[in-house]
Scaffold this active site. Structure first.
Site, PDB file in Angstrom:
ATOM      1  NE  ARG A 179      -3.780  -2.004   2.688  1.00  0.00           N
ATOM      2  CZ  ARG A 179      -3.598  -3.119   3.393  1.00  0.00           C
ATOM      3  NH1 ARG A 179      -2.444  -3.325   4.041  1.00  0.00           N
ATOM      4  NH2 ARG A 179      -4.556  -4.027   3.467  1.00  0.00           N
ATOM      5  CE  LYS A 203      -6.757  -0.189   4.236  1.00  0.00           C
ATOM      6  NZ  LYS A 203      -8.022  -0.418   3.494  1.00  0.00           N
ATOM      7  CG  HIS A 269      -4.994   1.296  -4.823  1.00  0.00           C
ATOM      8  ND1 HIS A 269      -4.603   0.944  -3.548  1.00  0.00           N
ATOM      9  CD2 HIS A 269      -6.189   0.682  -5.017  1.00  0.00           C
ATOM     10  CE1 HIS A 269      -5.530   0.160  -3.004  1.00  0.00           C
ATOM     11  NE2 HIS A 269      -6.493  -0.017  -3.873  1.00  0.00           N
ATOM     12  NE  ARG A 272      -3.138  -3.072  -1.759  1.00  0.00           N
ATOM     13  CZ  ARG A 272      -2.775  -3.896  -0.788  1.00  0.00           C
ATOM     14  NH1 ARG A 272      -1.499  -4.223  -0.645  1.00  0.00           N
ATOM     15  NH2 ARG A 272      -3.667  -4.389   0.049  1.00  0.00           N
ATOM     16  CG  HIS A 295      -6.493  -8.114   0.900  1.00  0.00           C
ATOM     17  ND1 HIS A 295      -6.464  -8.428  -0.437  1.00  0.00           N
ATOM     18  CD2 HIS A 295      -6.363  -6.760   0.977  1.00  0.00           C
ATOM     19  CE1 HIS A 295      -6.329  -7.322  -1.142  1.00  0.00           C
ATOM     20  NE2 HIS A 295      -6.269  -6.303  -0.313  1.00  0.00           N
ATOM     21  CE1 TYR A 304      -5.892  -3.613  -3.942  1.00  0.00           C
ATOM     22  CE2 TYR A 304      -7.925  -4.434  -2.971  1.00  0.00           C
ATOM     23  CZ  TYR A 304      -6.953  -3.453  -3.063  1.00  0.00           C
ATOM     24  OH  TYR A 304      -7.045  -2.322  -2.302  1.00  0.00           O
TER      25      TYR A 304
END
Length: 321
Positions: A179, A203, A269, A272, A295, A304
């Site tokens: 990210r 995250k 992004h 990614r 994830h 993705y």
């Protein structure tokens, strides 16, 4: 009490010696009282909403985005929250499209923010009717929006690089799947050059190990040997050589994209997405890709990673044909 009598009494209280004259002057007039207009309390409600969301645990970045979008709404629709109508919101959405020329995806972000705000007002019993109830998000072609870079587009992007810093950025992003915020947080002394890996903070402050390619390693080492200073893996070019911010990295990648022949907007992004698709196409197990991307839900990983038709055909012929 009628308006004329109220006015007479207030004036007489202020000027008692002139009460007779005032009654004589006002005798021939019909007087009505102007209704009190409700002042806008939108800014106050926005502040309360942001405070509530901060208590709920929203990140500083999300709160900042909420504030900017809601203040933009307030600058165009500055009414008492109980008076804001669905038409007011439709007009604001039109303003975002026609005057600010925002893309549908950006407009949807504004719509979702307003939906969250007015849902909170409704839940707190501040408004009786939610004006966002009839507002729907714009339909977006998610597959097209998320389409990864093709091998040709990736090579064009590499050709657009003018410095080892740009080459290192492109190669690291497309081979690690990190990210944007994760890349900005990497320190040079955390990189394991032998295993071509580094621990990043994703995250929810969760740590995970990501890997990068031999090509990325070579570009990174050349970039680091040429730069003047900095502790971050990607630092600014000027003293005191602070870490590049996520926005600075985004701009650097975008500049490289603008030099290529294609008109497509290039952003981190997208790199990614390209990493995930290339990994899936190369035969990597979906659970491994999920781990590398950080994830928690494999369904997100499937969004993705786009399984290209040629990969489907190859897998069929290898197993069935």
């Amino acid at each position: 009490m009628d308006a004329k009598k109220e006015l007479m009494e207030r004036l007489a209280a202020m000027m008692p010696s002139m009460e007779g004259e005032l009654r004589w002057v006002l005798e021939g007039y019909c007087i009505t009282k102007e209704p009190v207009r409700e002042r806008s309390n939108l800014k106050k409600r926005i502040t309360a909403f942001l405070t509530a969301k901060k208590i709920d645990g929203l990140s500083p970045k999300t709160l900042k985005n909420y504030r900017e979008m809601l203040m933009g709404f307030q600058s165009q629709v500055d009414k008492h929250v109980t008076k804001i109508s669905t038409d007011d919101i439709r007009g604001y959405i039109g303003y975002l499209a026609d005057e600010r020329h925002l893309k549908d995806s950006s407009i949807n972000t504004h719509i979702n923010t307003l939906r969250s705000f007015f849902s909170w007002l409704d839940m707190e019993d501040i408004i009786k009717k939610n004006p966002m109830r009839k507002i729907k998000s714009l339909k977006i072609d998610r597959i097209k929006a998320r389409r990864p870079l093709s091998p040709e587009e990736l090579e064009q992007l590499r050709d657009g690089c003018r410095s080892y810093k740009e080459k290192a950025l492109v190669e690291f992003l497309v081979s690690s799947g990190c990210r944007l915020s994760e890349v900005a947080g990497i320190q040079v002394d955390r990189v394991d050059w032998q295993s071509r890996s580094v621990v990043v903070v994703g995250k929810g402050h969760k740590e995970r190990t990501v890997y990068f390619s031999v090509r990325a390693k070579l570009m990174l080492q050349e970039y680091l040997s040429l730069r003047k200073g900095g502790c971050a893996l990607f630092s600014s070019s000027r003293s005191p050589y602070l870490p590049m911010s996520p926005r600075a990295i985004e701009k650097a990648v975008q500049r490289v994209g603008e030099r290529t022949a294609g008109s497509r907007r290039i952003h981190p992004h997208l790199m990614r997405h390209t990493f995930a698709t290339n990994a899936l196409h190369g035969g990597m197990d979906i659970t491994v890709i999920q781990h590398l991307l950080g994830h928690s839900d494999p369904k997100t990983t499937l969004i993705y990673a786009e399984l290209r038709p040629d990969a489907v055909k190859y897998a069929y012929e290898r197993v069935i044909a």
